[in-house]
Design a protein around this motif. Structure first.
Motif, PDB file in Angstrom:
ATOM      1  N   UNK A  45      18.396  -0.104  22.183  1.00  0.00           N
ATOM      2  CA  UNK A  45      19.272   0.839  21.498  1.00  0.00           C
ATOM      3  C   UNK A  45      20.227   1.470  22.509  1.00  0.00           C
ATOM      4  N   UNK A  62       7.613  -1.535  12.605  1.00  0.00           N
ATOM      5  CA  UNK A  62       8.422  -2.521  11.888  1.00  0.00           C
ATOM      6  C   UNK A  62       8.243  -3.863  12.580  1.00  0.00           C
ATOM      7  N   UNK A  88      14.270  -7.781  24.816  1.00  0.00           N
ATOM      8  CA  UNK A  88      14.230  -7.010  23.571  1.00  0.00           C
ATOM      9  C   UNK A  88      15.592  -6.403  23.259  1.00  0.00           C
ATOM     10  N   UNK A 143      15.578   6.652  15.298  1.00  0.00           N
ATOM     11  CA  UNK A 143      15.715   5.554  16.242  1.00  0.00           C
ATOM     12  C   UNK A 143      14.510   4.629  16.231  1.00  0.00           C
ATOM     13  N   UNK A 144      14.787   3.344  16.235  1.00  0.00           N
ATOM     14  CA  UNK A 144      13.744   2.333  16.350  1.00  0.00           C
ATOM     15  C   UNK A 144      13.822   1.721  17.736  1.00  0.00           C
ATOM     16  N   UNK A 145      12.684   1.691  18.410  1.00  0.00           N
ATOM     17  CA  UNK A 145      12.585   1.127  19.755  1.00  0.00           C
ATOM     18  C   UNK A 145      11.763  -0.153  19.693  1.00  0.00           C
ATOM     19  N   UNK A 146      12.332  -1.187  20.295  1.00  0.00           N
ATOM     20  CA  UNK A 146      11.736  -2.504  20.195  1.00  0.00           C
ATOM     21  C   UNK A 146      10.791  -2.805  21.350  1.00  0.00           C
ATOM     22  N   UNK A 147       9.753  -3.572  21.034  1.00  0.00           N
ATOM     23  CA  UNK A 147       8.880  -4.098  22.068  1.00  0.00           C
ATOM     24  C   UNK A 147       9.499  -5.335  22.691  1.00  0.00           C
ATOM     25  N   UNK A 148       8.828  -5.916  23.705  1.00  0.00           N
ATOM     26  CA  UNK A 148       9.382  -7.064  24.427  1.00  0.00           C
ATOM     27  C   UNK A 148       9.346  -8.368  23.640  1.00  0.00           C
ATOM     28  N   UNK A 158       9.530  -9.566  17.028  1.00  0.00           N
ATOM     29  CA  UNK A 158       9.588  -8.240  17.634  1.00  0.00           C
ATOM     30  C   UNK A 158       8.924  -7.221  16.728  1.00  0.00           C
ATOM     31  N   UNK A 216       7.167 -14.713  21.829  1.00  0.00           N
ATOM     32  CA  UNK A 216       7.857 -15.971  21.539  1.00  0.00           C
ATOM     33  C   UNK A 216       6.837 -16.961  21.016  1.00  0.00           C
ATOM     34  N   UNK A 239      22.616   5.493   8.455  1.00  0.00           N
ATOM     35  CA  UNK A 239      22.266   5.482   9.869  1.00  0.00           C
ATOM     36  C   UNK A 239      22.679   4.136  10.433  1.00  0.00           C
ATOM     37  N   UNK A 292      11.866   0.154  29.887  1.00  0.00           N
ATOM     38  CA  UNK A 292      10.641   0.013  29.107  1.00  0.00           C
ATOM     39  C   UNK A 292      10.699   0.969  27.904  1.00  0.00           C
ATOM     40  N   UNK A 293      10.536   0.427  26.705  1.00  0.00           N
ATOM     41  CA  UNK A 293      10.667   1.232  25.489  1.00  0.00           C
ATOM     42  C   UNK A 293       9.396   1.999  25.167  1.00  0.00           C
ATOM     43  N   UNK A 299      22.635  -2.178  19.154  1.00  0.00           N
ATOM     44  CA  UNK A 299      21.666  -2.666  20.114  1.00  0.00           C
ATOM     45  C   UNK A 299      22.328  -3.672  21.049  1.00  0.00           C
ATOM     46  N   UNK A 331      11.282 -15.676  17.895  1.00  0.00           N
ATOM     47  CA  UNK A 331      10.859 -14.475  18.610  1.00  0.00           C
ATOM     48  C   UNK A 331      10.444 -13.452  17.560  1.00  0.00           C
TER      49      UNK A 331
END
Lengths: 118, 114
Positions: free
Chosen positions: A46, B33, A43, B102-107, B90, B110, A32, B1-2, A36, B88
């Motif tokens: 994707x 994660x 952030x 799919x992995x979606x990241x937060x903001x 995340x 820091x 996979x 926004x994720x 990004x 940072x």
């Protein structure tokens, strides 16, 4: 473990040109490969991904190609615009668990700073 | 926004201190994660939790620990902080086993250690 190499580290293009970023990975079990986009201080977002049973995937101006034999994959951006300027990261993920039904960590490349000049 | 939230956005603390970073995954996501992003190391995987259980570990220091709670939010604890821990942090979430990849990241949070 997995190792991902990304090139180039910086890329400067004129608006309307194409941009290509290339990555190679080391673990043949990886299947996979997401890309990004990260703007300064924000952030990672994707933008496109590809799985190993697919050779190419397109989404409007963005496409990704995968060569499993050579263990490399590439991001292609056509008709670049200034708002495409950002850092782009490739990544690879190796399945976990019995039958490889779940996915774990992403191993990232070092990133490419793309600058699109108006 | 994720859909992934992280608090706090910024954290400034002194060496030797301990901090806790918090992450709430997207609704329905079971996996969380944690990644660290620094200028010299890039984006590095720290640890993964799936439905409350530790699933995988990366280059996470012994001074760092994490957990995922029954409501699926996660906390990353960093102790005996050093200047080099400034980065940072995340978190990302995904559906997890058998679901989408799919992995979606937060903001991000820091962290500055002074």
């Amino acid at each position: 473990g997995e190792n991902v190499e990304q090139h180039p580290s910086t890329l400067s293009v004129q608006e309307g040109d194409s941009a290509v970023i290339k990555c190679t990975y080391s673990d043949s079990a990886s299947n996979y490969f997401p890309w990004y986009k990260q703007e300064l201080g924000k952030r990672p977002q994707l933008i496109i991904d590809i799985r190993s049973n697919v050779g190419e995937k397109k989404d409007q101006r963005i496409a990704v190609t995968l060569n499993k034999t050579a263990k490399h994959f590439s991001l292609h951006i056509t008709e670049t615009q200034p708002e495409d300027s950002a850092v782009y990261f490739c990544a690879a993920s190796t399945p976990l668990g019995a039958g490889g039904t779940s996915y774990g960590k992403l191993t990232f490349g070092q990133g490419t700073i793309l600058t699109v000049h108006p | 926004d994720s859909g992934v939230t992280q608090t706090p956005k910024h954290l400034i603390t002194a060496t030797g201190q301990r901090v806790t970073l918090r992450c709430s995954p997207r609704s329905g996501d079971l996996s969380v994660y944690w990644y660290q992003q620094s200028l010299d190391q890039g984006l590095q995987f720290l640890i993964q939790y799936y439905n409350g259980e530790e699933r995988a570990k990366g280059n996470i220091l012994e001074r760092f620990s994490a957990q995922q709670f029954p409501d699926l939010h996660s906390e990353l604890n960093l102790s005996s902080l050093e200047l080099g821990d400034s980065a940072l942090y995340f978190c990302a979430s995904s559906v997890g086993a058998g679901g989408s990849y799919e992995q979606y990241f937060g903001p991000g949070t820091r962290l500055t250690v002074t």
